[in-house]
Write a protein that holds these residues in place. Structure first.
Motif, short mmCIF file in Angstrom:
data_model
loop_
_atom_site.label_atom_id
_atom_site.label_comp_id
_atom_site.label_asym_id
_atom_site.label_seq_id
_atom_site.Cartn_x
_atom_site.Cartn_y
_atom_site.Cartn_z
N ALA B 45 -32.59 -13.68 24.41
CA ALA B 45 -33.61 -14.15 25.36
C ALA B 45 -33.52 -15.67 25.52
O ALA B 45 -32.90 -16.36 24.70
N SER B 46 -34.14 -16.17 26.56
CA SER B 46 -34.19 -17.61 26.78
C SER B 46 -34.87 -18.30 25.60
O SER B 46 -35.90 -17.83 25.11
N GLY B 47 -34.25 -19.37 25.12
CA GLY B 47 -34.84 -20.11 24.01
C GLY B 47 -34.53 -19.53 22.64
O GLY B 47 -35.02 -20.03 21.63
N SER B 48 -33.69 -18.50 22.59
CA SER B 48 -33.40 -17.87 21.30
C SER B 48 -32.42 -18.68 20.47
O SER B 48 -32.28 -18.44 19.27
N LYS B 50 -29.01 -19.56 21.75
CA LYS B 50 -27.61 -19.27 22.10
C LYS B 50 -26.82 -20.55 22.36
O LYS B 50 -25.75 -20.76 21.81
N SER B 51 -27.38 -21.41 23.23
CA SER B 51 -26.68 -22.66 23.56
C SER B 51 -26.51 -23.51 22.32
O SER B 51 -25.43 -24.05 22.06
N THR B 52 -27.57 -23.63 21.57
CA THR B 52 -27.52 -24.46 20.36
C THR B 52 -26.42 -23.97 19.43
O THR B 52 -25.67 -24.76 18.87
N GLU B 175 -23.11 -19.95 29.59
CA GLU B 175 -23.60 -19.42 30.87
C GLU B 175 -22.79 -19.96 32.05
O GLU B 175 -23.35 -20.59 32.96
N1 LIG Z 1 -32.56 -31.33 22.59
C1 LIG Z 1 -33.57 -30.52 22.20
N2 LIG Z 1 -34.68 -31.04 21.63
C2 LIG Z 1 -35.70 -30.24 21.24
N3 LIG Z 1 -35.68 -28.91 21.35
C3 LIG Z 1 -34.62 -28.33 21.90
C4 LIG Z 1 -33.51 -29.10 22.36
N4 LIG Z 1 -32.58 -28.25 22.87
C5 LIG Z 1 -33.10 -27.02 22.73
N5 LIG Z 1 -34.32 -27.06 22.16
C6 LIG Z 1 -35.14 -25.89 21.82
O1 LIG Z 1 -34.42 -25.06 20.95
C7 LIG Z 1 -34.62 -23.70 21.26
C8 LIG Z 1 -33.29 -23.03 21.53
O2 LIG Z 1 -32.72 -23.60 22.69
P1 LIG Z 1 -31.36 -23.10 23.32
O3 LIG Z 1 -31.07 -24.00 24.47
O4 LIG Z 1 -30.34 -22.98 22.27
O5 LIG Z 1 -31.77 -21.66 23.84
P2 LIG Z 1 -30.93 -20.65 24.71
O6 LIG Z 1 -30.90 -19.38 23.94
O7 LIG Z 1 -29.64 -21.25 25.09
O8 LIG Z 1 -31.85 -20.44 25.98
P3 LIG Z 1 -31.47 -20.30 27.53
O9 LIG Z 1 -31.11 -18.86 27.74
O10 LIG Z 1 -32.74 -20.65 28.23
O11 LIG Z 1 -30.35 -21.23 27.82
C9 LIG Z 1 -35.56 -23.67 22.45
O12 LIG Z 1 -36.87 -23.46 21.97
C10 LIG Z 1 -35.44 -25.04 23.03
O13 LIG Z 1 -36.65 -25.43 23.64
#
Ligand SMILES: Nc1ncnc2c1ncn2[C@@H]1O[C@H](COP(=O)(O)OP(=O)(O)OP(=O)(O)O)[C@@H](O)[C@H]1O
Ligand SMILES: [Mg+2]
Lengths: 223, 255
Positions: B45-48, B50-52, B175
Motif C-alpha cells: 500500500a501507499s506509505g508502506s 516500498k520506495s524507502t 514505479e
Molecule cells: N524524506 C522523508 N521524510 C520523512 N518521512 C518520509 C520521507 N520519505 C518517506 N517518508 C515516510 O515514510 C513512509 C514510507 O514512505 P515510502 O515512500 O517508502 O512509501 P511507499 O511504499 O513508496 O509509498 P507510495 O506507494 O506512496 O510511493 C511514509 O509514511 C512516508 O510518509
C-alpha cells in the motif's frame, strides 16, 4: 500654460561632452564590482546551503550585514573609515568597486541559493544513482540548470548596482553624477544636465536589459 | 518459497535492516536476499515503505541499524561508508517514477554523461553505447532531442537507457510507469520485459499486477515496513496467506 522656466535643449546637448567621460567610470565601477560580487555571491551562496552548520551561519551573517545596511554607508565606511584602520588612504575607484562587490555579493548569494535550491531533488538523486560524485552532480547537473534560472535575477541585480554607483559621487569618483555636478557648478543648468544624466543611465540599463533578454532566450532554448 | 536456485552469492543481502524518519519507523527488521538474475517485484500500500526499501539499496536513503551488502560492498548504518557507496552506485542503476532526465542535456548527453565522467570512457565509446541502447529501447531517432521534446514514455525509455549505459549489475525501478499516460505504459513495460529476458537482476516497485505476475520470479508484499509475505507469482496471487495481502489484492485486482 506658462512656465517661468524653459527646458533649454541647447544647454542639454552642450552638457553631453562633459558627461560622457563619466560613463566609463560608471561602467568600470558597476561591472568591476559585479564581477567580484558574482564570485562572492557564489561563495557565500554555496556556504549558505552547506551541510555544515557554522558555514551556513557565517554566510547568513555576511548576507544580513551587507543587505541590512545602506550601500552609501558601506562606501563611506570603506573610503573614509577603513583608511584609519589600515593607515593608508584607499583609492576612490577601488572603494567604489569594493562597495558594489560586497553589496551585490550579498544579494547574489541569495540568488545563488535560490537558484540551486529550485532544482528538483530528483536531479541530484538521478546523478548520484548513476555513480556521479556529489561534486560532479553539482558541476554537470545542478549548477548548469541553476545558473539558467539565475540569469533574470542576476540581470536585475546588475541594473540595481549600476544605479547604486550614482551614490558614489560622494567619494569624488568621476562617474556620471559627479561629472554632472561639476558641470552644473559652472552653468547652473541643473534641469537639463540631470535630465541628460538620467538618459545616460537609461541607455546603459536598457542595453543591459536587451542583452539579458537575448541571453535568457538562448539559455532557455535547451530546456 | 524463495527462489534459491544456485550456489551463487546474493547480489543483495539485507539483514535486520531498520530505517527511521525521525520517530517514524519506516522499515522494520527487513531480511532480504536477491540472487543474480532474479526479478523481484515489491508491492504494498501507499506509505508502506516500498520506495524507502529500494532507495536503501543504492544509498539514496541511509538506514539506522542492520547490514546491507550489495555486490560484495557493505554499507554501514548512517551512511558512514562513502567508498562502498560510490562503488555500489556505479554498479546499480535506477529508474525513477518522474524520469529525472537532465533537462539541459540532449538525450545522447543524458546517456553519455555518467559513462564518461564516472567510468572514464571516451566520448566516441560512450556515444556508440548510447546509440546502441537507444536502438534497443526503440528510440534511436530521438538522440539529438531534449527531454522536453519527448513523450513521457519516450522519456522513461531514455532514463532506462541512461541507467543501462553504466552496465549495471542490478537495476532498481521505483514505479516506472506511474507517471505515464495509460497508452504509454506498454512501451516502457516492453523494454523492461526485454531486460528481464536478457537476465538482468531487477528489483521493481510497481502497481502493474499483470506485469508483476508475468515477469517476477518472486513477489514481496510490504506492510507497514515489514515483509508480510513473499513467494512466486503463482503462490502469491492464487493462494495469499497473509490477511493484509488478501485485502490488498482484493483492492487492487478489483479494477
Ligand atoms: N524524506 C522523508 N521524510 C520523512 N518521512 C518520509 C520521507 N520519505 C518517506 N517518508 C515516510 O515514510 C513512509 C514510507 O514512505 P515510502 O515512500 O517508502 O512509501 P511507499 O511504499 O513508496 O509509498 P507510495 O506507494 O506512496 O510511493 C511514509 O509514511 C512516508 O510518509
Ligand atoms: Mg513510493
Amino acid at each position: 500654460m506658462d512656465f517661468d522656466f524653459q527646458f533649454d535643449w541647447s544647454a542639454a546637448f552642450a552638457s553631453i561632452p562633459y558627461l560622457l567621460p563619466g560613463i566609463p567610470w560608471t561602467l568600470l565601477i558597476s561591472f568591476g564590482g559585479l564581477a567580484f560580487g558574482f564570485f562572492i555571491g557564489i561563495f557565500f551562496g554555496l556556504l549558505r546551503i552547506s551541510p555544515i552548520r557554522w558555514l551556513r551561519w557565517l554566510a547568513v551573517c555576511y548576507i544580513e550585514i551587507f543587505r541590512g545596511t545602506p550601500i552609501l554607508v558601506q562606501v563611506l565606511f570603506i573610503f573614509y573609515g577603513l583608511p584609519q584602520l589600515l593607515g593608508s588612504p584607499i583609492n576612490a575607484l577601488v572603494a567604489g568597486i569594493a562597495a558594489i562587490a560586497v553589496n551585490s555579493g550579498a544579494y547574489i548569494s541569495e540568488i545563488v541559493r535560490g537558484g540551486v535550491q529550485s532544482i528538483e531533488r530528483g536531479q541530484r538523486e538521478a546523478s548520484l544513482s548513476l555513480g556521479l560524485s556529489r561534486v560532479q552532480a553539482f558541476r554537470y547537473v545542478i549548477w548548469p540548470q541553476a545558473f539558467r534560472r539565475m540569469i533574470p535575477p542576476l540581470g536585475n541585480q546588475g541594473i540595481i548596482s549600476i544605479k547604486d554607483t550614482s551614490l558614489f559621487s560622494v567619494i569624488g569618483v568621476g562617474e556620471l553624477v559627479r561629472q554632472g555636478q561639476i558641470y552644473i557648478a559652472t552653468t547652473f543648468t541643473a534641469l537639463e544636465v540631470y535630465f541628460m544624466v538620467a538618459l545616460m543611465y537609461l541607455a546603459i540599463t536598457w542595453t543591459l536589459s536587451i542583452l539579458l533578454r537575448q541571453l535568457e532566450r538562448r539559455g532557455i532554448a535547451g530546456q | 518459497m524463495t527462489v534459491t536456485t544456485s550456489s551463487e552469492p546474493s547480489i543483495v543481502r539485507m539483514q535486520k535492516l531498520n530505517k527511521h524518519f525521525g520517530s517514524l519507523h519506516v522499515l522494520n527488521d527487513i531480511d532480504l536476499e536477491i540472487t543474480p538474475g532474479e526479478v523481484v517485484v515489491i508491492i504494498g500500500a501507499s506509505g508502506s515503505g516500498k520506495s524507502t526499501l529500494i532507495r536503501c539499496i543504492n544509498g539514496l536513503e541511509e538506514f539506522q541499524s542492520g547490514t546491507l551488502t550489495v555486490d560484495g560492498n557493505t554499507l554501514k548504518p548512517d551512511g558512514k561508508s562513502s567508498k562502498a557507496l560510490q562503488t555500489i552506485r556505479t554498479e546499480v542503476g535506477m529508474v525513477f517514477q518522474q524520469f529525472n532526465l537532465f533537462p539541459h542535456l540532449s538525450v545522447i548527453d543524458n546517456i553519455t554523461l555518467a559513462p564518461m565522467k564516472v567510468r572514464g570512457w571516451s566520448r566516441s565509446d560512450a556515444v556508440a553505447t548510447a546509440k546502441r541502447l537507444l536502438d534497443r529501447v526503440g528510440i534511436a531517432d530521438q538522440a539529438d532531442k531534449y527531454p522536453s521534446q519527448l513523450s513521457g514514455g519516450q522519456q522513461q525509455r531514455v532514463a532506462l537507457a541512461r541507467a543501462l549505459a553504466m552496465e549495471p549489475r542490478l537495476m532498481l525501478f521505483d514505479e516506472p510507469t506511474s507517471a505515464l499516460d495509460p497508452e504509454m505504459i506498454g512501451e516502457v513495460l516492453d523494454a523492461m520485459r526485454e531486460l528481464a529476458k536478457e537476465g538482468m537482476t531487477m528489483v521493481i516497485v510497481t502497481h502493474e499486477m499483470g506485469f508483476a505476475r508475468e515477469v517476477a520470479d518472486r513477489i514481496i508484499f510490504i506492510h507497514k515496513g515489514e515483509i508480510a509475505e513473499q513467494g512466486t507469482p503463482e503462490e502469491f496471487f492464487s493462494a495469499p496467506k497473509n490477511d493484509h495481502t488478501r485485502s490488498f489484492l482484493a483492492r487492487v485486482l478489483k479494477h
